[in-house]
Scaffold this motif. Structure first.
Motif, PDB file in Angstrom:
ATOM      1  N   UNK A  29     121.687 -28.912  36.159  1.00  0.00           N
ATOM      2  CA  UNK A  29     121.279 -28.672  34.772  1.00  0.00           C
ATOM      3  C   UNK A  29     119.843 -28.158  34.704  1.00  0.00           C
ATOM      4  N   UNK A  30     119.594 -27.243  33.800  1.00  0.00           N
ATOM      5  CA  UNK A  30     118.258 -26.710  33.591  1.00  0.00           C
ATOM      6  C   UNK A  30     117.567 -27.544  32.511  1.00  0.00           C
ATOM      7  N   UNK A  31     116.325 -27.948  32.769  1.00  0.00           N
ATOM      8  CA  UNK A  31     115.588 -28.734  31.786  1.00  0.00           C
ATOM      9  C   UNK A  31     115.409 -27.943  30.499  1.00  0.00           C
ATOM     10  N   UNK A  32     115.601 -28.572  29.361  1.00  0.00           N
ATOM     11  CA  UNK A  32     115.333 -27.888  28.094  1.00  0.00           C
ATOM     12  C   UNK A  32     113.830 -27.720  27.897  1.00  0.00           C
ATOM     13  N   UNK A  33     113.407 -26.887  26.948  1.00  0.00           N
ATOM     14  CA  UNK A  33     111.968 -26.732  26.682  1.00  0.00           C
ATOM     15  C   UNK A  33     111.313 -28.074  26.383  1.00  0.00           C
ATOM     16  N   UNK A  34     110.136 -28.278  26.963  1.00  0.00           N
ATOM     17  CA  UNK A  34     109.403 -29.514  26.725  1.00  0.00           C
ATOM     18  C   UNK A  34     109.805 -30.672  27.600  1.00  0.00           C
ATOM     19  N   UNK A  35     110.675 -30.413  28.588  1.00  0.00           N
ATOM     20  CA  UNK A  35     111.123 -31.459  29.506  1.00  0.00           C
ATOM     21  C   UNK A  35     110.999 -30.953  30.939  1.00  0.00           C
ATOM     22  N   UNK A  40     113.150 -38.217  39.348  1.00  0.00           N
ATOM     23  CA  UNK A  40     114.326 -38.770  38.657  1.00  0.00           C
ATOM     24  C   UNK A  40     114.010 -39.248  37.248  1.00  0.00           C
ATOM     25  N   UNK A  41     112.907 -38.777  36.694  1.00  0.00           N
ATOM     26  CA  UNK A  41     112.534 -39.121  35.329  1.00  0.00           C
ATOM     27  C   UNK A  41     112.417 -37.842  34.506  1.00  0.00           C
ATOM     28  N   UNK A  42     112.916 -37.874  33.299  1.00  0.00           N
ATOM     29  CA  UNK A  42     112.774 -36.740  32.390  1.00  0.00           C
ATOM     30  C   UNK A  42     111.413 -36.860  31.705  1.00  0.00           C
ATOM     31  N   UNK A  43     110.442 -36.111  32.204  1.00  0.00           N
ATOM     32  CA  UNK A  43     109.094 -36.164  31.649  1.00  0.00           C
ATOM     33  C   UNK A  43     108.955 -35.131  30.531  1.00  0.00           C
ATOM     34  N   UNK A  44     108.239 -35.481  29.485  1.00  0.00           N
ATOM     35  CA  UNK A  44     108.145 -34.624  28.314  1.00  0.00           C
ATOM     36  C   UNK A  44     106.718 -34.126  28.107  1.00  0.00           C
ATOM     37  N   UNK A  94     104.076 -42.082  31.185  1.00  0.00           N
ATOM     38  CA  UNK A  94     105.037 -43.184  31.141  1.00  0.00           C
ATOM     39  C   UNK A  94     104.348 -44.402  30.512  1.00  0.00           C
ATOM     40  N   UNK A  95     105.030 -45.071  29.594  1.00  0.00           N
ATOM     41  CA  UNK A  95     104.463 -46.202  28.865  1.00  0.00           C
ATOM     42  C   UNK A  95     103.147 -45.820  28.183  1.00  0.00           C
ATOM     43  N   UNK A  96     103.050 -44.562  27.757  1.00  0.00           N
ATOM     44  CA  UNK A  96     101.878 -44.068  27.041  1.00  0.00           C
ATOM     45  C   UNK A  96     100.597 -44.239  27.859  1.00  0.00           C
ATOM     46  N   UNK A  97     100.703 -44.110  29.181  1.00  0.00           N
ATOM     47  CA  UNK A  97      99.534 -44.249  30.038  1.00  0.00           C
ATOM     48  C   UNK A  97      99.724 -43.387  31.280  1.00  0.00           C
ATOM     49  N   UNK A  98      98.832 -43.567  32.268  1.00  0.00           N
ATOM     50  CA  UNK A  98      98.842 -42.721  33.454  1.00  0.00           C
ATOM     51  C   UNK A  98      98.638 -43.557  34.719  1.00  0.00           C
ATOM     52  N   UNK A  99      99.176 -43.055  35.810  1.00  0.00           N
ATOM     53  CA  UNK A  99      98.941 -43.664  37.122  1.00  0.00           C
ATOM     54  C   UNK A  99      97.690 -43.020  37.714  1.00  0.00           C
ATOM     55  N   UNK A 100      96.534 -43.477  37.240  1.00  0.00           N
ATOM     56  CA  UNK A 100      95.272 -42.827  37.617  1.00  0.00           C
ATOM     57  C   UNK A 100      94.598 -43.472  38.819  1.00  0.00           C
ATOM     58  N   UNK A 110     103.964 -49.402  38.954  1.00  0.00           N
ATOM     59  CA  UNK A 110     105.375 -49.097  39.218  1.00  0.00           C
ATOM     60  C   UNK A 110     105.542 -47.974  40.238  1.00  0.00           C
ATOM     61  N   UNK A 111     104.442 -47.429  40.714  1.00  0.00           N
ATOM     62  CA  UNK A 111     104.526 -46.373  41.719  1.00  0.00           C
ATOM     63  C   UNK A 111     104.860 -44.997  41.171  1.00  0.00           C
ATOM     64  N   UNK A 112     104.615 -44.767  39.886  1.00  0.00           N
ATOM     65  CA  UNK A 112     104.851 -43.441  39.298  1.00  0.00           C
ATOM     66  C   UNK A 112     103.880 -42.440  39.921  1.00  0.00           C
TER      67      UNK A 112
END
Length: 283
Positions: A29-35, A40-44, A94-100, A110-112
């Motif tokens: 499947x091709x990701x739609x615009x904005x995804x 294995x995560x659909x990032x927006x 993810x969770x409105x934050x970043x793995x910085x 979580x190892x993102x």
């Protein structure tokens, strides 16, 4: 006879299918615009494209508890991006934050792989929008600023300049960029969330230990091989500037300190315009 021919035809057809192998695999499947599917995560993300061919790409990272769309509204970056011909992407953490790298957020614990995600996003948008080489820039607020610094530290091959606002680096986060990166660091001296002087802080995800704004600027000065110390620039009201010039690869490092400034996208100066001008000067 007719029945025998029909049977023979069926055998030949089936044999031909067997000889040719199984049916072709269905395309992924091709990701739609904005995804963008990554890890294995659909990032927006939200994307703004200026009129005409983009002269560069800005990745604008939100603070903890925010979304990319909210960052777009807070910074009003689309307006200044149009002035300079920049495309702007506002990804969602993810969770409105970043793995910085500080270990203080859910995605970090979580190892993102946010460095990998942002690198993949830069790759896709640079290709799709035909962004000129060497014209990818990153800015961000608070947790987004921490993430902007980490991305430049880890993937300097993708990023030419960054403008972190109200964020530095965790004390345990390594920074050994593969090439020089121009930096415009903006920080209020009265920031009650991300202390200007560094030390312990407590954000949305939990506590962490961070370096000071001055230490961040010095770290980038050394990483970029700047030949001299920071030189104070002309002050304008509460805004104090110090710059290290003539750094490796034509880069420069600048620290903008806002006297008494709180934890915000600054009103004492137009951080959106200042960062866009800084990026545009990185020819």
């Amino acid at each position: 006879m007719i029945a025998r021919l029909a049977t023979l035809g069926a055998v030949l057809i089936l044999g031909g299918l067997s000889f040719m192998g199984t049916a072709p695999a269905v395309a992924a499947p091709v990701d739609p615009p904005g995804v963008l599917t990554f890890g294995n995560l659909a990032r927006t993300y939200v994307l703004h494209v200026p009129p005409g061919p983009p002269a560069g790409l800005v990745i604008n990272l939100h603070g903890a508890g925010m979304t990319g769309a909210q960052q777009a509204g807070l910074t009003n970056y689309n307006a200044v991006a149009n002035q300079f011909g920049f495309a702007v992407a506002y990804p969602d953490g993810i969770d409105l934050s970043w793995a910085d790298g500080r270990g203080a957020s859910i995605p970090d614990r979580s190892g993102v792989d946010d460095v990998g995600f942002l690198a993949a996003l830069v790759d896709r948008l640079s290709r799709d929008l035909a962004v000129p080489p060497g014209r990818v820039f990153v800015t961000g607020l608070s947790a987004g600023a921490f993430m902007a610094n980490r991305l430049a530290c880890d993937r300097a091959d993708l990023v030419s300049a960054i403008a972190p606002v109200a964020g530095t680096l965790g004390t345990g986060v390594p920074c050994a960029p593969s090439r020089p990166v121009s930096v415009l660091a903006i920080h209020g001296t009265g920031d009650p969330v991300v202390p200007y002087g560094g030390g312990p802080m407590v954000g949305r995800g939990g506590p962490s230990e961070i370096i000071s704004a001055a230490a961040l600027a010095e770290r980038w000065r050394q990483a970029d091989g700047c030949p001299g110390p920071f030189i104070a620039q002309t002050a304008a009201g509460p805004v104090q500037r110090a710059a290290a010039l003539g750094c490796g690869g034509g880069t420069q490092v600048e620290l903008v300190s806002i006297d008494g400034g709180p934890h915000i996208w600054p009103a004492a100066m137009d951080a959106s315009l200042a960062s866009a001008q800084f990026f545009a000067s990185r020819a």
